[in-house]
Design a protein around this motif. Structure first.
Motif, PDB file in Angstrom:
ATOM      1  N   ASP A 309      57.539 -87.965 -36.609  1.00  9.65           N
ATOM      2  CA  ASP A 309      56.825 -89.115 -37.174  1.00  9.65           C
ATOM      3  C   ASP A 309      57.822 -90.219 -37.514  1.00  9.65           C
ATOM      4  O   ASP A 309      58.904 -89.968 -38.045  1.00  9.65           O
ATOM      5  CB  ASP A 309      56.076 -88.701 -38.443  1.00  9.65           C
ATOM      6  CG  ASP A 309      54.902 -87.779 -38.159  1.00  9.65           C
ATOM      7  OD1 ASP A 309      54.487 -87.718 -36.977  1.00  9.65           O
ATOM      8  OD2 ASP A 309      54.419 -87.120 -39.095  1.00  9.65           O
ATOM      9  N   GLY A 310      57.418 -91.433 -37.184  1.00 10.01           N
ATOM     10  CA  GLY A 310      58.284 -92.583 -37.426  1.00 10.01           C
ATOM     11  C   GLY A 310      59.142 -92.946 -36.238  1.00 10.01           C
ATOM     12  O   GLY A 310      59.665 -94.067 -36.176  1.00 10.01           O
ATOM     13  N   LEU A 311      59.291 -92.010 -35.287  1.00  6.48           N
ATOM     14  CA  LEU A 311      60.067 -92.303 -34.084  1.00  6.48           C
ATOM     15  C   LEU A 311      59.193 -92.431 -32.841  1.00  6.48           C
ATOM     16  O   LEU A 311      59.520 -93.166 -31.915  1.00  6.48           O
ATOM     17  CB  LEU A 311      61.120 -91.207 -33.851  1.00  6.48           C
ATOM     18  CG  LEU A 311      62.246 -91.117 -34.882  1.00  6.48           C
ATOM     19  CD1 LEU A 311      63.230 -90.011 -34.493  1.00  6.48           C
ATOM     20  CD2 LEU A 311      62.971 -92.444 -35.037  1.00  6.48           C
ATOM     21  N   HIS A 312      58.075 -91.700 -32.797  1.00  9.41           N
ATOM     22  CA  HIS A 312      57.177 -91.788 -31.646  1.00  9.41           C
ATOM     23  C   HIS A 312      56.530 -93.170 -31.592  1.00  9.41           C
ATOM     24  O   HIS A 312      55.994 -93.662 -32.587  1.00  9.41           O
ATOM     25  CB  HIS A 312      56.096 -90.715 -31.723  1.00  9.41           C
ATOM     26  CG  HIS A 312      55.037 -90.845 -30.675  1.00  9.41           C
ATOM     27  ND1 HIS A 312      55.336 -90.861 -29.322  1.00  9.41           N
ATOM     28  CD2 HIS A 312      53.687 -90.992 -30.767  1.00  9.41           C
ATOM     29  CE1 HIS A 312      54.207 -90.995 -28.636  1.00  9.41           C
ATOM     30  NE2 HIS A 312      53.203 -91.080 -29.492  1.00  9.41           N
ATOM     31  N   SER A 313      56.571 -93.781 -30.418  1.00  8.11           N
ATOM     32  CA  SER A 313      55.977 -95.108 -30.243  1.00  8.11           C
ATOM     33  C   SER A 313      54.661 -95.001 -29.494  1.00  8.11           C
ATOM     34  O   SER A 313      54.614 -94.431 -28.395  1.00  8.11           O
ATOM     35  CB  SER A 313      56.931 -96.014 -29.453  1.00  8.11           C
ATOM     36  OG  SER A 313      56.281 -97.226 -29.101  1.00  8.11           O
ATOM     37  N   PRO A 314      53.558 -95.548 -30.037  1.00  8.22           N
ATOM     38  CA  PRO A 314      52.292 -95.540 -29.302  1.00  8.22           C
ATOM     39  C   PRO A 314      52.354 -96.331 -28.006  1.00  8.22           C
ATOM     40  O   PRO A 314      51.491 -96.178 -27.140  1.00  8.22           O
ATOM     41  CB  PRO A 314      51.305 -96.162 -30.297  1.00  8.22           C
ATOM     42  CG  PRO A 314      52.149 -96.922 -31.273  1.00  8.22           C
ATOM     43  CD  PRO A 314      53.439 -96.189 -31.362  1.00  8.22           C
ATOM     44  N   ALA A 315      53.379 -97.175 -27.855  1.00  3.83           N
ATOM     45  CA  ALA A 315      53.540 -97.910 -26.592  1.00  3.83           C
ATOM     46  C   ALA A 315      53.873 -96.968 -25.446  1.00  3.83           C
ATOM     47  O   ALA A 315      53.661 -97.307 -24.277  1.00  3.83           O
ATOM     48  CB  ALA A 315      54.626 -98.976 -26.728  1.00  3.83           C
ATOM     49  N   ASN A 316      54.406 -95.783 -25.770  1.00  3.88           N
ATOM     50  CA  ASN A 316      54.657 -94.772 -24.741  1.00  3.88           C
ATOM     51  C   ASN A 316      53.408 -93.908 -24.630  1.00  3.88           C
ATOM     52  O   ASN A 316      53.269 -92.871 -25.275  1.00  3.88           O
ATOM     53  CB  ASN A 316      55.859 -93.908 -25.117  1.00  3.88           C
ATOM     54  CG  ASN A 316      56.218 -92.931 -24.014  1.00  3.88           C
ATOM     55  OD1 ASN A 316      56.009 -93.206 -22.841  1.00  3.88           O
ATOM     56  ND2 ASN A 316      56.746 -91.790 -24.389  1.00  3.88           N
ATOM     57  N   ALA A 317      52.468 -94.351 -23.781  1.00  2.77           N
ATOM     58  CA  ALA A 317      51.151 -93.716 -23.734  1.00  2.77           C
ATOM     59  C   ALA A 317      51.171 -92.375 -23.031  1.00  2.77           C
ATOM     60  O   ALA A 317      50.323 -91.527 -23.292  1.00  2.77           O
ATOM     61  CB  ALA A 317      50.150 -94.642 -23.048  1.00  2.77           C
ATOM     62  N   CYS A 318      52.107 -92.178 -22.110  1.00  2.00           N
ATOM     63  CA  CYS A 318      51.976 -91.001 -21.249  1.00  2.00           C
ATOM     64  C   CYS A 318      53.102 -89.994 -21.427  1.00  2.00           C
ATOM     65  O   CYS A 318      54.229 -90.345 -21.785  1.00  2.00           O
ATOM     66  CB  CYS A 318      51.882 -91.420 -19.774  1.00  2.00           C
ATOM     67  SG  CYS A 318      53.404 -92.009 -19.038  1.00  2.00           S
TER      68      CYS A 318
END
Length: 395
Positions: A309-318
């Motif tokens: 948490d805090g590092l995962h970016s929702p911009a990386n969808a796949c």
């Protein structure tokens, strides 16, 4: 595998899908679909926004290629092409106020050629799978009794599983692109601009037989986050992260989609840079191992590793996406988006997928982008990309 044999095998795969879709033929405008069906290529980037060439692919038999005027010679030596005609273009630049008239002329010729394929479906009206078509053309074909259906499924499924010749060509394309990556890494020194650095990739890749780049995704320092900015005249400074995504259409038209992130200059990484890089590296390595034949997309999505948490970016969808002549089926979304936007399927030997990671903490100055290109074999995943990771960030 000789080029002619490769082209005929791809055509046979596509025709198998057209038969399965109960279509008399497919009409393809996307330059990559035309290349898959015929092996021919002509002004691909221009043709992406000017529909100036197209291919009519029967469910059985040879292709009729409609090419740019006076370009018939470009199809010499391509065994799947049975006839070449001059394309009837009907976009505004060419036809001005006569667009509808030319669209009618185009449709009449398509229907005429299609009529030679019809009758294979027990007297039903001709059924044509199309990958892209403006409304004027659709209406004109329908007035002539042609049933138009979506052709994206047929060509997408045909392209998804690669034959041996495609894999060999892709390996060669990756080798050339990775020479360009190595040259760019050697040139990645403080004081060079992002655009100057990206030009090294272009020079080496094109000199080695590569074709074109779909994006200009190379950024440094504070321009790495948020991701999806393209390279600029920003000067790279000592201690900057430099991140890029190749998106290179290389030898034979096969795309190389590899991402790396480097540390510029002879300096120590920061603790934040170390943690981001470690999280991205772990995500890629763990998710590569999930790509086993027979596993469903839903299973991959559910089991996929995400950064903390805090590092995962929702911009990386796949988690991963298919790769061949370009981005292809399948697209396997991360579990936070799979339920709303994803779809299921099964991984098969011969598929090639790119496994992605983007660690881009919101509100922080930098991001890390990593990506590997992976072949699904009968015994499991095989990483095709071999560019080294950044030791100063990883160790």
């Amino acid at each position: 595998m000789p080029a002619a044999e490769l082209e005929l095998e791809r055509l046979a795969r596509l025709q198998h899908r057209l038969v399965a879709a109960d279509c008399d033929a497919g009409l393809f405008y996307d330059p990559l679909n035309i290349r898959y069906a015929t092996g021919t290529s002509n002004m691909s980037v221009y043709a992406l926004h000017h529909p100036c060439r197209y291919a009519l692919v029967p469910a059985q038999g040879h292709v009729t290629l409609f090419d740019f005027k006076t370009c018939e010679h470009l199809s010499d030596g391509h065994p799947g092409v049975g006839e070449v005609r001059s394309a009837v273009s009907w976009y505004h630049f060419i036809t001005g106020p006569r667009t509808e008239e030319f669209a009618e002329r185009w449709a009449a010729e398509i229907a005429s050629v299609l009529g030679t394929y019809a009758g294979r479906r027990r007297g039903a009206r001709p059924r044509l799978a199309v990958d892209r078509l403006d409304p004027l053309g659709l209406w004109a074909l329908e007035r002539l009794g042609v049933e138009v259906v979506n052709g994206g499924d047929a060509i997408g499924l045909a392209r998804a599983v690669k034959c041996d010749g495609e894999i060999a060509t892709m390996r060669a394309a990756i080798e050339v692109c990775e020479r360009a990556i190595a040259a760019m890494e050697a040139a990645c020194v403080p004081g060079v601009t992002e655009q100057e650095l990206w030009s090294v990739m272009h020079q080496v890749a094109i000199a080695g037989g590569g074709e074109w780049f779909e994006t200009r995704l190379l950024t440094s320092g504070p321009r790495t986050n948020p991701w999806y900015q393209e390279c600029s005249d920003r000067v790279i400074r000592e201690g900057d992260l430099v991140a890029f995504d190749t998106d290179h259409v290389g030898l034979g038209g096969y795309t190389v989609d590899v991402s790396r992130t480097w540390l510029a200059g002879d300096v120590k990484r920061t603790a934040e840079q170390r943690d981001m890089y470690a999280a991205a590296y772990e995500q890629v390595q763990r998710n590569v191992e999930l790509l086993q034949p027979g596993v469903t997309f839903a299973e991959v999505s559910q089991r996929a590793h995400l950064p903390p948490d805090g590092l995962h970016s929702p911009a990386n969808a796949c988690v991963a996406h298919g790769m061949g002549l370009c981005n292809e089926y399948p697209l396997i979304l991360n579990r936070d988006q799979f339920a709303s936007d994803g779809y299921d399927g099964v991984l098969e030997p011969g598929m090639v997928l790119c496994v992605e990671s983007l660690v881009a903490p919101q509100g922080r100055p930098e991001a890390v982008k990593l990506e590997e290109q992976v072949l699904i074999t009968p015994t499991g995943p095989q990483v095709l990309s071999a560019s080294p990771f950044c030791e100063s960030l990883l160790s």
